[in-house]
Motif scaffolding. Sequence first.
Motif, mmCIF file in Angstrom:
data_model
loop_
_atom_site.group_PDB
_atom_site.id
_atom_site.type_symbol
_atom_site.label_atom_id
_atom_site.label_comp_id
_atom_site.label_asym_id
_atom_site.label_seq_id
_atom_site.Cartn_x
_atom_site.Cartn_y
_atom_site.Cartn_z
ATOM 1 N N VAL A 158 0.853 -1.187 0.000
ATOM 2 C CA VAL A 158 0.000 0.000 0.000
ATOM 3 C C VAL A 158 0.889 1.238 0.000
ATOM 4 N N TYR A 159 0.477 2.258 -0.776
ATOM 5 C CA TYR A 159 1.141 3.559 -0.678
ATOM 6 C C TYR A 159 0.255 4.490 0.140
ATOM 7 N N ASN A 160 0.753 4.946 1.279
ATOM 8 C CA ASN A 160 0.010 5.824 2.175
ATOM 9 C C ASN A 160 0.292 7.276 1.780
ATOM 10 N N GLU A 161 -0.669 7.897 1.092
ATOM 11 C CA GLU A 161 -0.469 9.257 0.606
ATOM 12 C C GLU A 161 -0.366 10.268 1.743
ATOM 13 N N ASN A 162 -1.110 10.053 2.810
ATOM 14 C CA ASN A 162 -1.085 10.995 3.932
ATOM 15 C C ASN A 162 0.280 11.056 4.597
ATOM 16 N N ASP A 164 3.034 9.736 3.065
ATOM 17 C CA ASP A 164 4.047 9.634 2.007
ATOM 18 C C ASP A 164 5.000 8.473 2.291
ATOM 19 N N VAL A 165 4.395 7.310 2.591
ATOM 20 C CA VAL A 165 5.159 6.123 2.965
ATOM 21 C C VAL A 165 4.674 4.925 2.142
ATOM 22 N N TYR A 166 5.630 4.139 1.657
ATOM 23 C CA TYR A 166 5.295 2.853 1.051
ATOM 24 C C TYR A 166 5.191 1.828 2.183
ATOM 25 N N GLU A 167 4.031 1.166 2.289
ATOM 26 C CA GLU A 167 3.787 0.235 3.380
ATOM 27 C C GLU A 167 3.728 -1.196 2.860
ATOM 28 N N ILE A 168 4.383 -2.086 3.596
ATOM 29 C CA ILE A 168 4.303 -3.516 3.322
ATOM 30 C C ILE A 168 3.583 -4.149 4.496
ATOM 31 N N HIS A 169 2.338 -4.549 4.294
ATOM 32 C CA HIS A 169 1.510 -5.082 5.372
ATOM 33 C C HIS A 169 1.689 -6.598 5.462
ATOM 34 N N LEU A 170 2.013 -7.061 6.668
ATOM 35 C CA LEU A 170 2.243 -8.481 6.918
ATOM 36 C C LEU A 170 1.283 -8.969 7.990
ATOM 37 N N SER A 171 0.710 -10.128 7.759
ATOM 38 C CA SER A 171 -0.222 -10.708 8.733
ATOM 39 C C SER A 171 -0.245 -12.222 8.554
ATOM 40 N N ALA A 172 -0.797 -12.908 9.551
ATOM 41 C CA ALA A 172 -0.925 -14.363 9.467
ATOM 42 C C ALA A 172 -1.952 -14.724 8.401
ATOM 43 N N GLY A 173 -1.606 -15.666 7.549
ATOM 44 C CA GLY A 173 -2.517 -16.072 6.481
ATOM 45 C C GLY A 173 -1.857 -17.067 5.557
ATOM 46 N N GLU A 174 -2.648 -17.725 4.771
ATOM 47 C CA GLU A 174 -2.121 -18.722 3.848
ATOM 48 C C GLU A 174 -1.538 -18.041 2.612
ATOM 49 N N SER A 175 -0.313 -18.421 2.271
ATOM 50 C CA SER A 175 0.338 -17.875 1.089
ATOM 51 C C SER A 175 1.464 -18.807 0.666
ATOM 52 N N LEU A 176 1.561 -19.020 -0.633
ATOM 53 C CA LEU A 176 2.627 -19.874 -1.148
ATOM 54 C C LEU A 176 3.890 -19.071 -1.462
ATOM 55 N N GLN A 177 3.736 -17.779 -1.666
ATOM 56 C CA GLN A 177 4.888 -16.939 -2.022
ATOM 57 C C GLN A 177 5.581 -16.423 -0.772
ATOM 58 N N LYS A 178 6.917 -16.532 -0.756
ATOM 59 C CA LYS A 178 7.691 -16.083 0.399
ATOM 60 C C LYS A 178 8.706 -14.997 0.048
ATOM 61 N N THR A 179 9.031 -14.862 -1.205
ATOM 62 C CA THR A 179 10.049 -13.898 -1.630
ATOM 63 C C THR A 179 9.405 -12.846 -2.519
ATOM 64 N N PHE A 180 9.711 -11.559 -2.255
ATOM 65 C CA PHE A 180 9.086 -10.453 -2.984
ATOM 66 C C PHE A 180 10.140 -9.419 -3.375
ATOM 67 N N SER A 181 9.826 -8.677 -4.444
ATOM 68 C CA SER A 181 10.682 -7.588 -4.912
ATOM 69 C C SER A 181 9.806 -6.422 -5.345
ATOM 70 N N ARG A 182 10.261 -5.221 -5.065
ATOM 71 C CA ARG A 182 9.566 -4.017 -5.498
ATOM 72 C C ARG A 182 10.586 -2.952 -5.906
ATOM 73 N N LEU A 194 9.906 3.636 3.837
ATOM 74 C CA LEU A 194 9.311 2.302 3.793
ATOM 75 C C LEU A 194 8.970 1.848 5.204
ATOM 76 N N ASP A 195 7.755 1.314 5.379
ATOM 77 C CA ASP A 195 7.338 0.763 6.665
ATOM 78 C C ASP A 195 6.848 -0.666 6.464
ATOM 79 N N PHE A 196 7.384 -1.593 7.255
ATOM 80 C CA PHE A 196 6.786 -2.919 7.349
ATOM 81 C C PHE A 196 5.755 -2.854 8.475
#
Length: 221
Positions: A158-162, A164-182, A194-196
Amino acid sequence: MKKNTQFLVTLGLSALLFASCSSNDTEIINEAPENLLQSYTLKRDSSGAYSIDFHTTDNTDVTTVTNVDNTNEIILAEASHKTATKHSNDFSIENDQLKIGFFEANNGKRTNIYIEDENITFAKGVTEFLNSYSITANEDGTYQLDFTVNDNVSTDFVYNENLDVYEIHLSAGESLQKTFSRHFEVNSDKMLKLDFVNHKYSGRTEEETAERKPRIIQELI
């Protein structure tokens, strides 16, 4: 008449030579100092240890000092001899903070990096979602974020316009992907934030909390 002709030819050649020298002098004077810092990669591994790898030109002396505000400043200065181009420094989080700065003495440019994170050695559960990450500052001014999450972690960008931060939201959940690039570009203020954001549930009411760690700010001055 012959003498006058020779005089005019000599005068013309002298003027041409003077103009050529003046042009070369102007080019030398107007030539901007080169960037000694070519690129760098900030990294946090799965153990929570921080380090930075950086590339310089092959005529750069590197000195690292710790300032009174606990900034780890890496000073780059031109050298008259050949030097290494690949460098690496290890750092540690102190009081949940890490500050790193590059200063290029030849042109006065500064690059400031600020990280807010917890020391995994003393804080359990910090890597519940995020396993490791790295941010690379490229020569063209762009940034590359690469990160890995643990098993069963849902990821959203998510990009938080208020803020001015790029946010990477992490939570418990099912996902097959573990590696990401941006891929990112700095804003008009030459700053990248950047905020995790870690979404967790706690207490008997299972109230959700959103903890912003690690937080990374990179600024060019």
